[in-house]
Design a protein around this motif. Structure first.
Motif, PDB file in Angstrom:
ATOM      1  N   UNK A  57       0.902  -0.896   0.047  1.00 22.00           N
ATOM      2  CA  UNK A  57       0.056  -0.058  -0.019  1.00 22.00           C
ATOM      3  C   UNK A  57       0.810   1.169  -0.181  1.00 22.00           C
ATOM      4  N   UNK A  58       2.083   1.222   0.508  1.00 19.96           N
ATOM      5  CA  UNK A  58       2.957   2.451   0.297  1.00 19.96           C
ATOM      6  C   UNK A  58       3.823   2.596  -0.610  1.00 19.96           C
ATOM      7  N   UNK A  59       4.241   1.309  -1.262  1.00 12.10           N
ATOM      8  CA  UNK A  59       5.223   1.246  -2.259  1.00 12.10           C
ATOM      9  C   UNK A  59       4.881   2.423  -3.528  1.00 12.10           C
ATOM     10  N   UNK A  60       3.787   2.206  -3.992  1.00 15.70           N
ATOM     11  CA  UNK A  60       3.511   2.942  -5.280  1.00 15.70           C
ATOM     12  C   UNK A  60       3.676   4.576  -4.831  1.00 15.70           C
ATOM     13  N   UNK A  61       3.300   4.877  -3.568  1.00 18.22           N
ATOM     14  CA  UNK A  61       3.256   6.441  -3.360  1.00 18.22           C
ATOM     15  C   UNK A  61       4.789   6.840  -3.157  1.00 18.22           C
ATOM     16  N   UNK A  62       5.632   5.774  -2.545  1.00 21.35           N
ATOM     17  CA  UNK A  62       6.911   6.261  -2.337  1.00 21.35           C
ATOM     18  C   UNK A  62       7.615   6.425  -3.773  1.00 21.35           C
ATOM     19  N   UNK A  63       7.455   5.366  -4.666  1.00 23.40           N
ATOM     20  CA  UNK A  63       8.081   5.454  -5.865  1.00 23.40           C
ATOM     21  C   UNK A  63       7.741   6.539  -6.782  1.00 23.40           C
ATOM     22  N   UNK A  64       6.510   7.131  -6.559  1.00 20.56           N
ATOM     23  CA  UNK A  64       5.958   8.374  -7.395  1.00 20.56           C
ATOM     24  C   UNK A  64       6.721   9.410  -6.869  1.00 20.56           C
ATOM     25  N   UNK A  65       6.734   9.703  -5.485  1.00 19.49           N
ATOM     26  CA  UNK A  65       7.441  10.658  -5.015  1.00 19.49           C
ATOM     27  C   UNK A  65       8.934  11.154  -5.163  1.00 19.49           C
ATOM     28  N   UNK A  66       9.727   9.993  -5.569  1.00 12.87           N
ATOM     29  CA  UNK A  66      11.001   9.936  -5.729  1.00 12.87           C
ATOM     30  C   UNK A  66      11.370   9.571  -7.428  1.00 12.87           C
TER      31      UNK A  66
END
Length: 193
Positions: A170-179
C-alpha cells in the motif's frame, strides 16, 4: 570521468543496477539491495535495489523527519538523496561501519534485538551504551527485521540501519512516485549525490 557524468550514466541506464555492477565498486549485497562505493566521496555509499526494499521506506521516514523537524536522527542513517530510476530504487547515504564483536555497541545491538523480541529487561543493557535507543525504537513500525547485520555504527553511535525488510504494498507506489525521476542530472543538484 567527471562526477556528474557517472551519476548521469547511472540515471540514464536501462538497468541502473546492472550499470552499477559494471561501473562502480561493489561493497556488499544484502537480501534486497546492493551497496557500492560512491565514485567520488569515500564517506558515502550508493544503495540500489530493484525490489521494494524496506530500507527505502525507512530512508523516506528519516528524510521527512529531518525536513520537518530539522533535527538530526542519531540512530538512523543520514540519507543525502533518493530516487526511483527506471524501477530501481537508488540512494546516496553515509558510509556506516559494521559492529565489531565483543564491543559495547555490538553488545548493545544484541541486547536491543532481545529487548525488541520481548525481553524488556534487556533495555537496561541497551540504554547503558546507547542512551535514548529504546525511545527511538518505540517510534518504529511493527514487524522489525532484527538481524544483527541491520545494526551498524557511526563512530561510537549505534545505528539501526535497516529495520524494515520490505515496503508494504500500500505504501510502495506512493514512495516510488514521490522519488521517480527522468534521466537528467540537473534533478540531482540539490542535495547533490
Amino acid at each position: 570521468m567527471p562526477h556528474e557524468d557517472v551519476l548521469s550514466e547511472l540515471i540514464a541506464a536501462e538497468s541502473p543496477l546492472e550499470w552499477a555492477f559494471d561501473n562502480l565498486i561493489h561493497v556488499r549485497s544484502g537480501t534486497a539491495a546492493a551497496i557500492f562505493d560512491h565514485p567520488f566521496d569515500p564517506g558515502l555509499v550508493l544503495r540500489l535495489s530493484d525490489y521494494p526494499d524496506g530500507w527505502f521506506r525507512y530512508a523516506d521516514e528519516t528524510r521527512r523527519m529531518q525536513q520537518e523537524d530539522g533535527i538530526a536522527q542519531p540512530f538512523r542513517p543520514t540519507v543525502h538523496w533518493m530516487a526511483d530510476v527506471a524501477g530501481t530504487l537508488v540512494a546516496v547515504t553515509e558510509r556506516l561501519e559494521p559492529l565489531e564483536d565483543g564491543t559495547a555497541l555490538s553488545e548493545a545491538a544484541e541486547a536491543a534485538i532481545q529487548a525488541l523480541s520481548g525481553d524488556d529487561e534487556r533495555w537496561t543493557d541497551v540504554e547503558r551504551h546507547a542512551p535514548g535507543f529504546r525511545e527511538f525504537c518505540a517510534d518504529l513500525a511493527d514487524r522489525l527485521d532484527l538481524r544483527p547485520t541491520n545494526f551498524l555504527r557511526r563512530g561510537n553511535t549505534l545505528v539501526f540501519n535497516d529495520p524494515y525488510s520490505a515496503i508494504p504494498f500500500a505504501l510502495e507506489q506512493d514512495l516510488r512516485e514521490r522519488y521517480r525521476i527522468a534521466g537528467s542530472f540537473p534533478l540531482l543538484r540539490s542535495p547533490a549525490p
